[in-house]
Design an enzyme around this catalytic site. Structure first.
Site, short mmCIF file in Angstrom:
data_model
loop_
_atom_site.label_atom_id
_atom_site.label_comp_id
_atom_site.label_asym_id
_atom_site.label_seq_id
_atom_site.Cartn_x
_atom_site.Cartn_y
_atom_site.Cartn_z
N GLU A 99 34.26 -23.36 53.66
CA GLU A 99 33.14 -23.63 54.56
C GLU A 99 33.60 -24.32 55.85
OE1 GLU A 99 29.41 -24.79 51.92
OE2 GLU A 99 31.23 -25.74 51.19
N CYS A 145 21.94 -10.51 43.96
CA CYS A 145 21.00 -9.61 44.65
C CYS A 145 20.79 -9.96 46.11
CB CYS A 145 19.66 -9.62 43.93
SG CYS A 145 18.79 -11.21 43.98
N CYS A 160 17.74 -17.09 39.64
CA CYS A 160 17.12 -16.12 40.54
C CYS A 160 16.09 -15.28 39.78
CB CYS A 160 18.19 -15.23 41.16
SG CYS A 160 17.56 -14.04 42.37
N ASP A 173 27.40 -24.30 42.52
CA ASP A 173 28.62 -24.28 43.33
C ASP A 173 29.39 -22.98 43.13
OD1 ASP A 173 27.94 -26.81 44.21
OD2 ASP A 173 29.15 -27.84 42.70
N ASP A 194 34.06 -23.69 47.42
CA ASP A 194 32.87 -24.46 47.79
C ASP A 194 33.15 -25.93 47.46
OD1 ASP A 194 29.88 -24.70 48.46
OD2 ASP A 194 29.97 -25.59 46.46
N CYS A 218 21.42 -15.67 46.52
CA CYS A 218 21.88 -15.21 45.22
C CYS A 218 23.07 -14.28 45.42
CB CYS A 218 20.76 -14.48 44.48
SG CYS A 218 21.24 -13.82 42.86
N CYS A 267 16.02 -12.21 39.68
CA CYS A 267 16.69 -11.04 39.09
C CYS A 267 17.34 -11.39 37.76
CB CYS A 267 17.73 -10.49 40.06
SG CYS A 267 19.12 -11.60 40.39
#
Length: 322
Positions: free
Chosen positions: A189, A244, A259, A268, A105, A241, A261
């Site tokens: 990316e 999850c 998150c 990053d 990333d 995320c 969760c």
């Protein structure tokens, strides 16, 4: 399979080459050029008035046969003239598999963060050299237009720009080579740099970091060392995320992924894991690919990857130190 190498030999400044436009090169057919027996001189016989030029540089042209030279180009840079030789050569390197995969990333704070949590700092070559650039730009503006001193000032300004661009290119090259040699699959990316620089608040930083150069060298070394390079759609890679799959909206200033969760991770690092997951979602593909998770089927659009694949397969701009 053969690919082309472009060793560059610097030409001494006493040559008077003619160019159609400042900063661009001129191509010459092979029948209009001839190398000396020592390969230290090249003679242009196309009646352009260039004549015989002395070559100096680190490339040993005696290593190549004359039949391997496919094209000769004369290029003007701020620090002199260069002769580029397009050479047909086998550029494949057999390397043992590593059994490792990685997702990258890229960013502005860190040059890139991988799926293992490691990051490389952004060198910011332009930001560091900006003070020197402003000094040289002031020197140009205070000289009279058309004067010899103004031309000298412009040349010194161009040399500073040239140094920055070469630093950025070499940095991207070294990192890309290291990443490719250490992993069997590298995911990154598929960024549209032209659209990203429309944000005038970030345009200077985006141009300075050199994402395109990094991707270009990743794909080049991927072909050279027989590795798999995969470009994935960057949509929602920073929002989802990696634990999850829930979408957590966050602004650019939010550097931590939190998150519901109870999963907390660097923004990053979380994006790099999502990028790797997208790349691994299609098993059996080799080469350079553009993956779009919104497309139907396993195989998706590859037009951008094919363009870059062709570029890296036909061009070798490595320095002799690599």
């Amino acid at each position: 399979m053969t690919s082309a190498k472009q060793p560059r030999s610097r030409v001494r400044e006493n040559s008077h080459a003619r160019f159609c436009k400042r900063g661009r090169g001129s191509d010459f057919p092979l029948d209009s050029t001839s190398l000396s027996k020592t390969r230290k001189q090249i003679n242009f016989t196309d009646k352009k008035g260039i004549g015989k030029l002395k070559l100096k540089g680190t490339w040993d042209l005696n290593f190549y046969q004359l039949e391997q030279i496919k094209r000769v180009r004369l290029v003007h840079r701020a620090d002199g003239y260069y002769v580029q030789f397009l050479i047909s050569a086998d550029n494949k390197v057999e390397s043992p598999p590593t059994g490792k995969t990685i997702g990258l990333d890229v960013g502005l704070k860190e040059f890139y963060t991988d799926s293992d949590g490691h990051s490389k700092p952004n060198p910011r070559f332009y930001r560091i050299g900006e003070k020197r650039l402003k000094f040289r730009q002031r020197r140009v503006s205070c000289k009279n237009k058309g004067s010899i001193n103004r031309k000298k000032a412009i040349n010194k300004l161009g040399r500073v720009h040239l140094k920055i661009s070469r630093q950025r290119e070499e940095h991207a090259k070294r990192l890309a080579r290291c990443v490719i040699q250490s992993h069997d699959l590298v995911a990154y990316e598929d960024l549209r740099i032209k659209n990203l620089v429309k944000n005038h608040c970030l345009a200077k930083s985006i141009n300075d970091v050199g994402w395109y150069q990094f991707r270009k060298w990743l794909e080049y070394f991927g072909v050279k060392f027989g590795r798999i390079t995969v470009a994935v759609n960057p949509a929602y890679t920073s929002q989802e995320c990696s634990n999850c799959g829930a979408v957590v909206k966050k602004s650019l200033s939010s550097r931590t992924h939190v998150c519901e969760c109870s999963f907390v991770m660097d923004r990053d690092w979380n994006a790099a894991i999502n990028i790797l997951k997208l790349a691994l979602s299609t098993v059996g593909h080799t080469g350079t690919w553009i993956l779009d998770p919104n497309a139907s089927g396993d195989s998706t659009s590859t037009h951008a990857g094919e363009i870059l694949y062709g570029q890296v397969e036909s061009t070798n701009e490595e320095s002799p130190h690599l």
